[in-house]
Design an enzyme around this catalytic site. Structure first.
Site, short mmCIF file in Angstrom:
data_model
loop_
_atom_site.label_atom_id
_atom_site.label_comp_id
_atom_site.label_asym_id
_atom_site.label_seq_id
_atom_site.Cartn_x
_atom_site.Cartn_y
_atom_site.Cartn_z
N PRO A 192 0.85 -1.21 0.00
CA PRO A 192 0.00 0.00 0.00
C PRO A 192 0.87 1.25 0.00
O PRO A 192 1.57 1.55 0.96
CB PRO A 192 -0.81 -0.14 1.29
CG PRO A 192 -0.01 -1.05 2.15
CD PRO A 192 0.74 -1.97 1.26
N ASP A 237 5.94 2.17 1.97
CA ASP A 237 5.02 1.05 2.20
C ASP A 237 4.32 1.29 3.53
O ASP A 237 4.95 1.24 4.60
CB ASP A 237 5.82 -0.25 2.22
CG ASP A 237 4.93 -1.49 2.34
OD1 ASP A 237 3.74 -1.35 2.68
OD2 ASP A 237 5.44 -2.60 2.08
N HIS A 238 3.01 1.52 3.47
CA HIS A 238 2.28 1.89 4.68
C HIS A 238 2.08 0.72 5.63
O HIS A 238 1.63 0.91 6.77
CB HIS A 238 0.90 2.46 4.31
CG HIS A 238 0.45 3.57 5.22
ND1 HIS A 238 1.08 3.87 6.39
CD2 HIS A 238 -0.59 4.44 5.13
CE1 HIS A 238 0.47 4.88 7.00
NE2 HIS A 238 -0.55 5.24 6.24
N ARG A 239 2.42 -0.50 5.22
CA ARG A 239 2.41 -1.62 6.16
C ARG A 239 3.54 -1.49 7.17
O ARG A 239 3.43 -1.98 8.30
CB ARG A 239 2.56 -2.95 5.40
CG ARG A 239 1.44 -3.30 4.48
CD ARG A 239 1.75 -4.56 3.68
NE ARG A 239 2.96 -4.41 2.88
CZ ARG A 239 3.47 -5.38 2.12
NH1 ARG A 239 2.87 -6.56 2.07
NH2 ARG A 239 4.57 -5.18 1.41
N VAL A 247 5.82 1.64 7.25
CA VAL A 247 6.09 3.04 7.59
C VAL A 247 4.76 3.77 7.75
O VAL A 247 3.97 3.87 6.80
CB VAL A 247 6.94 3.71 6.49
CG1 VAL A 247 7.26 5.15 6.86
CG2 VAL A 247 8.22 2.93 6.25
#
Length: 494
Positions: free
Chosen positions: A288, A464-466, A468
């Protein structure tokens, strides 16, 4: 002895490659480890050496051809026999044992044996059919280059196996439908004579081509050895059977484009472009993405670049703003280690890397490549400048090797060289962040309460929002921007 060199897997499970350029031709002498061909894989151009001394007998693939890994690409006549290795096949076959009791064989039969492999020595029918002998150990298909594996092969009996098998199983014949047995009838017509069986010498790929093109093999005259049929024979026969279409002059309508003008073009996707497309799709639909932007006053950075160019330590290397951007990223990654990590889907773990292999996205005539500087965090500023210069030179020449593009941990994309301010870069697979740097240009900027013209650039950070979250991504981007606004901070935070 004739030896055939197979296309090897040059790294990371590649399945095919394109022949870019041959350095030799048929009849040339070659030495061990002499470069004979350049191939383009999904990642780079690689030079392949030949492992023997000898004379080039045949180039088995042309420039521009895409060849599967394991397929032979060049044949070499060597003076001394030797055992085949994983990168070669030996074309010569052992001679048949002859003696007083050995039956004489015609030349055509010998060639047929060479073109079509024989079944196991014991029994001419498959094991289990009509009282045939028990299964024996026989050759089994294995991966190219890994030798021959023996084992016991069990097959289900086929229906309709004749009681007397064909005497010469190596001769492949085209059968016509057998005549139906006549039955007593008052007015039965005489049975038509069974046409003679015609033996055809052709390799399996040639037979498949004939079937695809609808060519009758029995009507083709072979021009190969001992009258065998070749691919050229099939193609010539197919061309002769196609009726010539009448040529009509194109009708030109006023106000329309010419009839023969091509309005669309299809470009094959292969090599680096194919790998890039696969990687970008995987990243975009797996990680994401979130992208943040920051405008930075880089006036002091540009002045620092000018001063570095005058120093003796940088006399032989090119110093650009990218050098200080790279140093800022390395320093910020040390301050925020989670930005330099990856997501392990299988174990559901975040892998934090305490080293930095700094990737630099490079546009080349072959497509986008992302080589990386190994252990960039350990390099001095002059050392980093030399590595970046070497990396760029190698990428532009198309000589980047697969190992130089693997193992990256964080990437920089310098889109400013194309005259744009920013974008939303896609994260390189296996990483968690990528920083895009826009062009440096003069813009109005408030300095100490007054309006001034400054050197300004836009930074775009995708992460990567998983791994960061927004706070970490913002802190990393803010630190990079702060060091570019005042390069002295790089010294304070190093």
């Amino acid at each position: 002895m004739r030896r055939e060199f197979k296309l090897p897997d040059v790294g990371e499970g590649l399945t095919e490659a394109e022949i870019v350029r041959w350095h030799v031709k048929a009849g040339d002498d070659v030495k061990v480890n002499q470069i004979v061909v350049e191939i383009e894989t999904a990642k780079s151009i690689v030079e392949l050496p030949i492992p023997w001394d000898g004379v080039v007998a045949d180039l088995m693939a042309g420039e521009g051809d895409t060849v599967d890994v394991g397929a032979p690409i060049i044949a070499v006549e060597t003076s001394e026999p030797g055992a085949g290795g994983p990168g070669e096949t030996t074309a010569a076959r052992p001679k048949a044992v002859t003696g007083a009791g050995a039956p004489a064989r015609s030349t055509v039969e010998a060639l047929a044996d060479d073109l079509v492999p024989k079944p196991p020595a014991e029994g001419a029918v498959e094991p289990g059919a009509h009282g045939s002998p028990a299964p024996k150990e026989e050759r089994q298909a294995v991966l190219v280059g890994y030798g021959v594996k023996t084992g016991t092969t069990k097959r289900r009996p086929r229906k309709g196996i004749p009681a007397n098998p064909v005497a010469n199983p190596s001769r492949v014949e085209l059968d016509t439908p057998p005549a139906q047995p006549s039955q007593p009838a008052p007015q039965a017509a005489p049975a038509a004579p069974t046409p003679a069986r015609v033996a055809v010498l052709a390799k399996p790929p040639v037979r498949k081509l004939a079937k695809d093109l609808g060519v009758d093999l029995t009507a083709v005259t072979g021009t190969g050895p001992q009258g065998s049929i070749t691919r050229d024979d099939i193609q010539a026969a197919a061309s002769a059977e196609e009726p010539a279409a009448p040529v009509q002059a194109p009708v030109q309508v006023p106000g329309q484009r010419p009839v023969g003008e091509q309005r669309e073009e299809r470009v094959p996707v292969k090599g680096v472009r194919k790998m890039t497309a696969r990687a970008m799709v995987t990243s975009a639909f797996t990680a994401p993405h979130v992208t943040e932007f920051l405008q930075v006053d880089m006036t002091l950075t540009m002045e620092a670049v000018q001063r570095l160019r005058t120093m003796a330590e940088f006399a032989e290397v090119k110093v650009s703003p990218l050098l200080l951007v790279a140093r800022a990223v390395l320093t910020a990654a040390r301050r925020h280690p989670m930005i330099n990590s990856s997501w392990d889907e299988e174990t559901q773990e975040i892998v934090v890397k305490h080293y930095v292999n700094l990737g630099i996205a490079a546009a080349t005539p072959r497509g986008l490549v992302v080589p990386n500087v190994k252990n960039a965090h350990e390099l001095s500023l002059p050392g980093l400048a030399r590595e970046l210069a070497q990396l760029a030179e190698t990428a532009r020449a198309g000589r980047t090797q697969p190992a130089e593009m693997s193992g990256g941990t964080i990437t920089i994309s310098n889109v400013g060289v194309f005259g744009v301010d920013g974008g939303t870069p896609i994260i390189n697979p296996g990483e968690s962040a990528i920083l895009a740097v826009g062009q440096v240009r003069d813009m109005p900027w408030v300095v100490d309460g007054a309006l001034a013209v400054r050197k300004v650039a836009t930074l775009s950070l995708s992460f990567d929002h998983r791994i960061v979250d927004g706070e970490l991504g913002s802190m990393f981007l803010r630190d990079v921007g702060a060091m570019l606004e005042d390069p002295v901070r790089m010294l304070a935070w190093s």
